[in-house]
Every structure is written in structure tokens, then in C-alpha cells.
Design a protein around this motif. Structure first.
Motif, PDB file in Angstrom:
ATOM      1  N   ILE A  49      19.289 -16.045  -6.505  1.00  0.00           N
ATOM      2  CA  ILE A  49      19.797 -17.348  -6.074  1.00  0.00           C
ATOM      3  C   ILE A  49      21.278 -17.300  -5.720  1.00  0.00           C
ATOM      4  O   ILE A  49      21.716 -17.848  -4.701  1.00  0.00           O
ATOM      5  N   PHE A  50      22.073 -16.639  -6.541  1.00  0.00           N
ATOM      6  CA  PHE A  50      23.525 -16.714  -6.380  1.00  0.00           C
ATOM      7  C   PHE A  50      24.109 -15.556  -5.576  1.00  0.00           C
ATOM      8  O   PHE A  50      25.299 -15.556  -5.277  1.00  0.00           O
ATOM      9  N   ASP A  51      23.273 -14.574  -5.213  1.00  0.00           N
ATOM     10  CA  ASP A  51      23.776 -13.414  -4.466  1.00  0.00           C
ATOM     11  C   ASP A  51      23.204 -13.326  -3.056  1.00  0.00           C
ATOM     12  O   ASP A  51      23.463 -12.354  -2.348  1.00  0.00           O
ATOM     13  N   ASP A  55      20.876 -19.844   3.420  1.00  0.00           N
ATOM     14  CA  ASP A  55      19.774 -20.051   4.359  1.00  0.00           C
ATOM     15  C   ASP A  55      18.610 -19.107   4.059  1.00  0.00           C
ATOM     16  O   ASP A  55      17.442 -19.484   4.190  1.00  0.00           O
ATOM     17  N   ASN A  56      18.908 -17.871   3.617  1.00  0.00           N
ATOM     18  CA  ASN A  56      17.838 -16.947   3.241  1.00  0.00           C
ATOM     19  C   ASN A  56      17.141 -17.401   1.959  1.00  0.00           C
ATOM     20  O   ASN A  56      15.929 -17.232   1.801  1.00  0.00           O
ATOM     21  N   ASP A  83      21.322 -25.853  -9.150  1.00  0.00           N
ATOM     22  CA  ASP A  83      22.641 -25.525  -9.692  1.00  0.00           C
ATOM     23  C   ASP A  83      23.544 -24.966  -8.600  1.00  0.00           C
ATOM     24  O   ASP A  83      24.740 -25.283  -8.534  1.00  0.00           O
ATOM     25  N   ARG A  84      22.969 -24.160  -7.715  1.00  0.00           N
ATOM     26  CA  ARG A  84      23.780 -23.614  -6.620  1.00  0.00           C
ATOM     27  C   ARG A  84      24.181 -24.714  -5.642  1.00  0.00           C
ATOM     28  O   ARG A  84      25.294 -24.706  -5.109  1.00  0.00           O
ATOM     29  N   PHE A  85      23.279 -25.671  -5.391  1.00  0.00           N
ATOM     30  CA  PHE A  85      23.617 -26.781  -4.501  1.00  0.00           C
ATOM     31  C   PHE A  85      24.875 -27.501  -4.978  1.00  0.00           C
ATOM     32  O   PHE A  85      25.702 -27.928  -4.175  1.00  0.00           O
ATOM     33  N   ARG A  86      24.985 -27.647  -6.287  1.00  0.00           N
ATOM     34  CA  ARG A  86      26.137 -28.369  -6.834  1.00  0.00           C
ATOM     35  C   ARG A  86      27.437 -27.583  -6.685  1.00  0.00           C
ATOM     36  O   ARG A  86      28.520 -28.147  -6.846  1.00  0.00           O
ATOM     37  N   LYS A  87      27.338 -26.284  -6.376  1.00  0.00           N
ATOM     38  CA  LYS A  87      28.530 -25.436  -6.293  1.00  0.00           C
ATOM     39  C   LYS A  87      28.748 -24.879  -4.887  1.00  0.00           C
ATOM     40  O   LYS A  87      29.505 -23.927  -4.708  1.00  0.00           O
ATOM     41  N   LEU A  88      28.092 -25.456  -3.890  1.00  0.00           N
ATOM     42  CA  LEU A  88      28.189 -24.931  -2.530  1.00  0.00           C
ATOM     43  C   LEU A  88      29.605 -25.051  -1.975  1.00  0.00           C
ATOM     44  O   LEU A  88      30.283 -26.061  -2.172  1.00  0.00           O
ATOM     45  N   ALA A  97      22.720 -27.011   6.093  1.00  0.00           N
ATOM     46  CA  ALA A  97      22.376 -28.115   6.989  1.00  0.00           C
ATOM     47  C   ALA A  97      21.747 -27.595   8.276  1.00  0.00           C
ATOM     48  O   ALA A  97      20.763 -28.161   8.779  1.00  0.00           O
ATOM     49  N   ALA A  98      22.292 -26.507   8.803  1.00  0.00           N
ATOM     50  CA  ALA A  98      21.747 -25.928  10.032  1.00  0.00           C
ATOM     51  C   ALA A  98      20.337 -25.400   9.802  1.00  0.00           C
ATOM     52  O   ALA A  98      19.450 -25.564  10.651  1.00  0.00           O
ATOM     53  N   PHE A  99      20.125 -24.774   8.655  1.00  0.00           N
ATOM     54  CA  PHE A  99      18.792 -24.240   8.352  1.00  0.00           C
ATOM     55  C   PHE A  99      17.776 -25.370   8.240  1.00  0.00           C
ATOM     56  O   PHE A  99      16.697 -25.314   8.841  1.00  0.00           O
ATOM     57  N   LEU A 100      18.105 -26.395   7.466  1.00  0.00           N
ATOM     58  CA  LEU A 100      17.169 -27.498   7.257  1.00  0.00           C
ATOM     59  C   LEU A 100      16.880 -28.234   8.562  1.00  0.00           C
ATOM     60  O   LEU A 100      15.759 -28.702   8.783  1.00  0.00           O
ATOM     61  N   ALA A 101      17.891 -28.334   9.424  1.00  0.00           N
ATOM     62  CA  ALA A 101      17.683 -28.997  10.708  1.00  0.00           C
ATOM     63  C   ALA A 101      16.724 -28.208  11.591  1.00  0.00           C
ATOM     64  O   ALA A 101      16.023 -28.781  12.434  1.00  0.00           O
TER      65      ALA A 101
END
Length: 235
Positions: A49-51, A55-56, A83-88, A97-101
């Protein structure tokens, strides 16, 4: 003194050599095909997750392999991802955002199905265990089960658990459940997000994931959730 191999023997040996070459080539082809098949069917493990670029990491959620992981591993993946989302960082937020779009079609459907499958498997696991218990042990199981998943929801949404005792949690859910019943199941009024979420989750499966459950699973989940509602309101 010279020794001459008969013509028939020469032909026989030549045929054996040709067959050996053909057989060897076939073995190589079969091994290559098996290698491709194994690579295509093997379960791809989740990325770190953290490494891993964000987008991957999100891309793994669009694969069927995700739903094949054990439930505990999928839940842990989602908690770490939250947890990673909170530390982006800002550049990671832009990449996300580009990936989700760009997620559309089958990939978007698989992403949605993977998330819904977690909820389904939580219910299936809980209902299956519940149905195997003696009636005298079922109330205690419901209390433990609902508290466990409320704590998990808190970690996912805020990154930490609220400082409540188990008794305080159950009392809050009981009060919320009574309000829901009084207002025909609509979640309104007071109570924290997770108090409401714990109660609202009991209605979520019918509209979102019931169709992906087998008749046996549906029957067990319906019985289980009915008993959970009763326990929350009447404990």
C-alpha cells in the motif's frame, strides 16, 4: 571386417530420431503453454500500500483477483488504503483523481463489485457462524460481531477507534435502533456516524448485494440480520 546395418534397421532408427525430436518439441510447447496458463490463472497478490504508486494500488481494486483474497486480507487492504488516502501528497491526489476519472466500463463495474463483495462476505461469514451456534450463545456472538465491525468502520473513516466501552457502544446502537423503528427505519436524528452506520448496515445488503447471494446465503443472512435488529433494540 565391416558391418553394414540393414536398410530396414536404418529406417527404424531414423524414424525413432524423428519421433524423439518431435516428442521433445511437443514437450517444450506443452511446458510453455502450461506456463502461460499458470501465469494467467494464478492469483496476483495485492501491492504494498505505502510503497506503490497510488494509481497502481487503486488499479488492483479493479481486478477480479482482489475478491479472491481471504476476507481478512481484503479488509486489511482497505483499511491501509484508507490510511494512505488521509496522508496523500498533492501530486498523489492528482494521480488518484486522474485514475478514478479514467475508470470506466468493466473496470468500474469490477471495482464496485469488489467493494460490495466485502460487505456480502462479512454478512455471509457472520451468518454462517451464527447459525452453527447454540441458541444460548447467539446473543453474545451478535454483541461481539457488531462491535468488531463498528470498530473497523471507525478505523476506515477516521483512522482510529472512538473511546467507548463495549457497553456504551451497544447502548448507543440500541438507542439508534429504537429511533429507526419509531421512524420507520429512516436514519435521522442524533447519534454518531458510526452508531448510524452500524444500524444502517443492516439494511444495506438487501438493496445492494442480495442479488449476488445464493438462496441459502440469503436465508441465513435474513435470519441473522433479523436477530441482530431484535438484539440491538431489546437488549
Amino acid at each position: 571386417m565391416s558391418f553394414t546395418i540393414p536398410f530396414q534397421m536404418q529406417m527404424f532408427l531414423e524414424d525413432r530420431r524423428r519421433l524423439a525430436k518431435i516428442g521433445g518439441a511437443l514437450v517444450v510447447v506443452i511446458l510453455i503453454c502450461l506456463g502461460f496458463m499458470w501465469n494467467a490463472t494464478r492469483l496476483r497478490q495485492p501491492p504494498s500500500i505505502f510503497d506503490t504508486p497510488i494509481d497502481n494500488t487503486l488499479g488492483y481494486l479493479t481486478l477480479k483477483d482482489f475478491s479472491k483474497l481471504p476476507l481478512d486480507q481484503r479488509v486489511r487492504f482497505m483499511l491501509e488504503l484508507a490510511d494512505r488516502f488521509r496522508k496523500l501528497k498533492s501530486n498523489e491526489s492528482a494521480a488518484m483523481a486522474a485514475f478514478l476519472a479514467g475508470v470506466a466500463g468493466p473496470a468500474r463495474d469490477q471495482l464496485r463489485d469488489n467493494v460490495k463483495m466485502i460487505a456480502k462476505d462479512v454478512l455471509v461469514q457472520g451468518a454462517t457462524t451464527y447459525m452453527l451456534l447454540a441458541p444460548s450463545k447467539r446473543d453474545a456472538f451478535i454483541d461481539t460481531w457488531i462491535i468488531k465491525w463498528q470498530r473497523t468502520l471507525e478505523k476506515a473513516t477516521t483512522g482510529k477507534e472512538e473511546k467507548k466501552t463495549d457497553s456504551e457502544r451497544l447502548d448507543a446502537m440500541r438507542d439508534q435502533g429504537k429511533r429507526n423503528e419509531e421512524r420507520q427505519g429512516r436514519i435521522v436524528g442524533g447519534g454518531s456516524l458510526t452508531d448510524k452506520g452500524a444500524s444502517g448496515f443492516l439494511d444495506f445488503w438487501q438493496g445492494e448485494i442480495e442479488g449476488s447471494s445464493t438462496p441459502r446465503e440469503q436465508g441465513q443472512i435474513t435470519k441473522f440480520l433479523d436477530d441482530v435488529r431484535t438484539r440491538l433494540v431489546n437488549r
